[in-house]
Design a protein around this motif. Sequence first.
Motif, PDB file in Angstrom:
ATOM      1  N   GLY A 199      -0.917   3.946   7.622  1.00  0.00           N
ATOM      2  CA  GLY A 199       0.189   3.000   7.584  1.00  0.00           C
ATOM      3  C   GLY A 199       1.541   3.669   7.442  1.00  0.00           C
ATOM      4  N   ARG A 200       1.544   4.892   6.933  1.00  0.00           N
ATOM      5  CA  ARG A 200       2.762   5.715   6.821  1.00  0.00           C
ATOM      6  C   ARG A 200       2.343   7.156   7.009  1.00  0.00           C
ATOM      7  N   ILE A 201       3.122   7.896   7.781  1.00  0.00           N
ATOM      8  CA  ILE A 201       2.733   9.243   8.191  1.00  0.00           C
ATOM      9  C   ILE A 201       3.835  10.232   7.821  1.00  0.00           C
ATOM     10  N   VAL A 202       3.430  11.408   7.341  1.00  0.00           N
ATOM     11  CA  VAL A 202       4.369  12.514   7.129  1.00  0.00           C
ATOM     12  C   VAL A 202       3.847  13.712   7.907  1.00  0.00           C
ATOM     13  N   LEU A 203       4.739  14.309   8.694  1.00  0.00           N
ATOM     14  CA  LEU A 203       4.408  15.468   9.529  1.00  0.00           C
ATOM     15  C   LEU A 203       5.246  16.662   9.072  1.00  0.00           C
ATOM     16  N   GLU A 244       3.396  12.480  -4.422  1.00  0.00           N
ATOM     17  CA  GLU A 244       2.643  11.931  -5.555  1.00  0.00           C
ATOM     18  C   GLU A 244       3.542  11.711  -6.771  1.00  0.00           C
ATOM     19  N   ASN A 245       4.531  12.571  -6.927  1.00  0.00           N
ATOM     20  CA  ASN A 245       5.455  12.469  -8.046  1.00  0.00           C
ATOM     21  C   ASN A 245       6.272  11.177  -8.004  1.00  0.00           C
ATOM     22  N   VAL A 246       6.464  10.624  -6.800  1.00  0.00           N
ATOM     23  CA  VAL A 246       7.200   9.359  -6.684  1.00  0.00           C
ATOM     24  C   VAL A 246       6.257   8.172  -6.527  1.00  0.00           C
ATOM     25  N   ASN A 304       0.856  -1.179   0.000  1.00  0.00           N
ATOM     26  CA  ASN A 304       0.000   0.000   0.000  1.00  0.00           C
ATOM     27  C   ASN A 304       0.897   1.236   0.000  1.00  0.00           C
ATOM     28  N   LYS A 305       0.702   2.122  -0.964  1.00  0.00           N
ATOM     29  CA  LYS A 305       1.531   3.311  -1.075  1.00  0.00           C
ATOM     30  C   LYS A 305       0.876   4.539  -0.472  1.00  0.00           C
ATOM     31  N   GLU A 306      -0.238   4.363   0.278  1.00  0.00           N
ATOM     32  CA  GLU A 306      -0.910   5.525   0.857  1.00  0.00           C
ATOM     33  C   GLU A 306      -0.069   6.131   1.979  1.00  0.00           C
ATOM     34  N   ILE A 307       0.016   7.447   1.949  1.00  0.00           N
ATOM     35  CA  ILE A 307       0.715   8.199   2.985  1.00  0.00           C
ATOM     36  C   ILE A 307      -0.264   9.211   3.557  1.00  0.00           C
ATOM     37  N   ILE A 308      -0.330   9.262   4.877  1.00  0.00           N
ATOM     38  CA  ILE A 308      -1.147  10.252   5.566  1.00  0.00           C
ATOM     39  C   ILE A 308      -0.289  11.489   5.762  1.00  0.00           C
TER      40      ILE A 308
END
Length: 140
Positions: free
Chosen positions: A43-47, A24-26, A3-7
């Motif tokens: 599942g993956r978070i960016v702050l 999104e570009n990657v 899963n490539k979803e990033i929050i």
Amino acid sequence: MMNKEIILIDAGTGNLRSVQKALENVGAKVTRTDDPQKVLSGGRIVLPGVGAFGDFMSGLRARGLDNAVKEVVSRGVPMLGICVGMQALFEIGEEMGDHEGLGLLKGTVVKFADSLSVKIPHTGWNQLTVKRKRRRSLIR
């Protein structure tokens, strides 16, 4: 397939659109949110964050995002902090006074010394000079 979803956490500060477009570009699917429940399900978070440490932390707390971030990290969810978002991972930030951070990393983010000849707050690019000792080759 993974899963490539990033929050992408919206704490009320930051250039979220630039971070979103870069991810999104990657090839990432990005969900931008200020909803703690959505963060908890990630599942993956960016702050990401821009601005003063204290204001950033106030924005996280006002939305209940501080506890959500701590919870997901305690479960081993990968997280990336960018700019003030990275600084917020520490216990204390000294920018414009002492402010409590998330405490996920031990330490204090210290302010630049008044004796430095840099504009504060300091943003932008800097020159780096990397000095390394040459290692002797172990192959003869």
